[in-house]
Design a protein around this motif. Structure first.
Motif, PDB file in Angstrom:
ATOM      1  N   PRO A 177      45.066  37.446  40.452  1.00 36.31           N
ATOM      2  CA  PRO A 177      44.270  36.295  40.895  1.00 36.31           C
ATOM      3  C   PRO A 177      42.858  36.702  41.322  1.00 36.31           C
ATOM      4  O   PRO A 177      42.649  37.742  41.936  1.00 36.31           O
ATOM      5  CB  PRO A 177      45.066  35.749  42.096  1.00 36.31           C
ATOM      6  N   ASN A 178      41.898  35.868  40.975  1.00 38.38           N
ATOM      7  CA  ASN A 178      40.482  36.043  41.323  1.00 38.38           C
ATOM      8  C   ASN A 178      39.856  37.302  40.728  1.00 38.38           C
ATOM      9  O   ASN A 178      38.845  37.787  41.241  1.00 38.38           O
ATOM     10  CB  ASN A 178      40.281  36.018  42.846  1.00 38.38           C
ATOM     11  N   PHE A 191      38.716  41.413  33.616  1.00 36.92           N
ATOM     12  CA  PHE A 191      39.877  40.930  34.354  1.00 36.92           C
ATOM     13  C   PHE A 191      40.802  42.098  34.649  1.00 36.92           C
ATOM     14  O   PHE A 191      40.711  43.154  34.042  1.00 36.92           O
ATOM     15  CB  PHE A 191      40.617  39.831  33.577  1.00 36.92           C
ATOM     16  N   ARG A 192      41.697  41.893  35.583  1.00 39.15           N
ATOM     17  CA  ARG A 192      42.689  42.911  35.940  1.00 39.15           C
ATOM     18  C   ARG A 192      44.079  42.371  35.630  1.00 39.15           C
ATOM     19  O   ARG A 192      44.348  41.185  35.833  1.00 39.15           O
ATOM     20  CB  ARG A 192      42.585  43.273  37.420  1.00 39.15           C
ATOM     21  N   LEU A 193      44.950  43.253  35.149  1.00 38.01           N
ATOM     22  CA  LEU A 193      46.351  42.912  34.914  1.00 38.01           C
ATOM     23  C   LEU A 193      47.225  43.734  35.840  1.00 38.01           C
ATOM     24  O   LEU A 193      46.909  44.887  36.152  1.00 38.01           O
ATOM     25  CB  LEU A 193      46.750  43.225  33.473  1.00 38.01           C
ATOM     26  N   ASP A 194      48.346  43.117  36.268  1.00 39.97           N
ATOM     27  CA  ASP A 194      49.335  43.894  37.007  1.00 39.97           C
ATOM     28  C   ASP A 194      50.319  44.512  36.013  1.00 39.97           C
ATOM     29  O   ASP A 194      50.195  44.308  34.797  1.00 39.97           O
ATOM     30  CB  ASP A 194      50.033  43.035  38.073  1.00 39.97           C
ATOM     31  N   ALA A 195      51.279  45.252  36.477  1.00 39.93           N
ATOM     32  CA  ALA A 195      52.214  45.972  35.602  1.00 39.93           C
ATOM     33  C   ALA A 195      53.091  45.029  34.778  1.00 39.93           C
ATOM     34  O   ALA A 195      53.645  45.433  33.751  1.00 39.93           O
ATOM     35  CB  ALA A 195      53.088  46.914  36.429  1.00 39.93           C
TER      36      ALA A 195
END
Length: 194
Positions: free
Chosen positions: A177-178, A167-171
């Motif tokens: 999303p997705n 998964f990716r996380l923002d700051a």
């Protein structure tokens, strides 16, 4: 008569000294261990990854990596740039409880991709079901660590490694999303993670 008066004075003086000492101790006690100044401090660990599996003599390992991690974190590299593996469970070998679990915590939230793998290091019985939970703590004590994903992985062969979640996380610590998937990327043998 003088000896009797001296004895009374000595006894009174000793009693007053003891009473003064007790009063000083009572007065100093609150200052010896002052109350915590930071009672609302954020708990450690921003990205928390935990795996559990059934009781028994089975050793399943957690492997993970995140943005800026030079070498994936697992049993042979317990401390990385971003993550620390806090528990490496060996099954029921030197263990006081039948619980089987491993967990890792990050130091901060860094925007980018995170990968969580599980590896069947010693599985005398297969298949093995491994439950994976990922929580994120953004530092807001009112919310605490909030689970963002739970999944289960089935390991079918001794020595098998599977990606439980990518998964990716923002700051701000929000899942992009997705971005959640389970596309396999080996971590155990990557850059020295034997």
């Amino acid at each position: 008569m003088i000896g009797r008066a001296a004895g009374t004075v000595f006894r009174d003086f000793t009693l007053l000294m003891v009473l003064g000492f007790v009063a000083m101790v009572i007065w100093l006690l609150p200052h010896v261990n002052p109350p915590a100044q930071n009672a609302n401090a954020a708990p450690p660990g921003n990205v928390v990854v935990a795996i559990t599996w059934p009781a028994g003599n089975t050793d399943i390992d957690l492997w993970l990596t995140g943005p800026g991690e030079l070498v994936p974190v697992g049993y042979s590299n317990k401390g990385g740039v971003l993550f620390d593996l806090l528990r490496d469970d060996l099954g029921d070998r030197p263990d006081a409880t039948p619980l089987n679990y491993e967990n890792a915590y990050s130091r901060g939230i860094v925007a980018g991709e995170y990968i969580v793998n599980v590896h069947c290091y010693r599985c005398s019985v297969v298949p093995q079901k491994v439950d994976v939970e990922i929580s994120i703590n953004t530092g807001d004590n009112r919310k605490g660590a909030r689970p963002v994903a739970t999944t289960a992985v089935e390991l079918r062969v001794n020595g098998e490694e599977k990606t439980a979640l990518r998964f990716r996380l923002d700051a701000d610590g929000r899942v992009v999303p997705n971005s959640m998937n389970a596309v396999f990327r080996p971590l155990r043998a990557e850059k020295g993670g034997q």
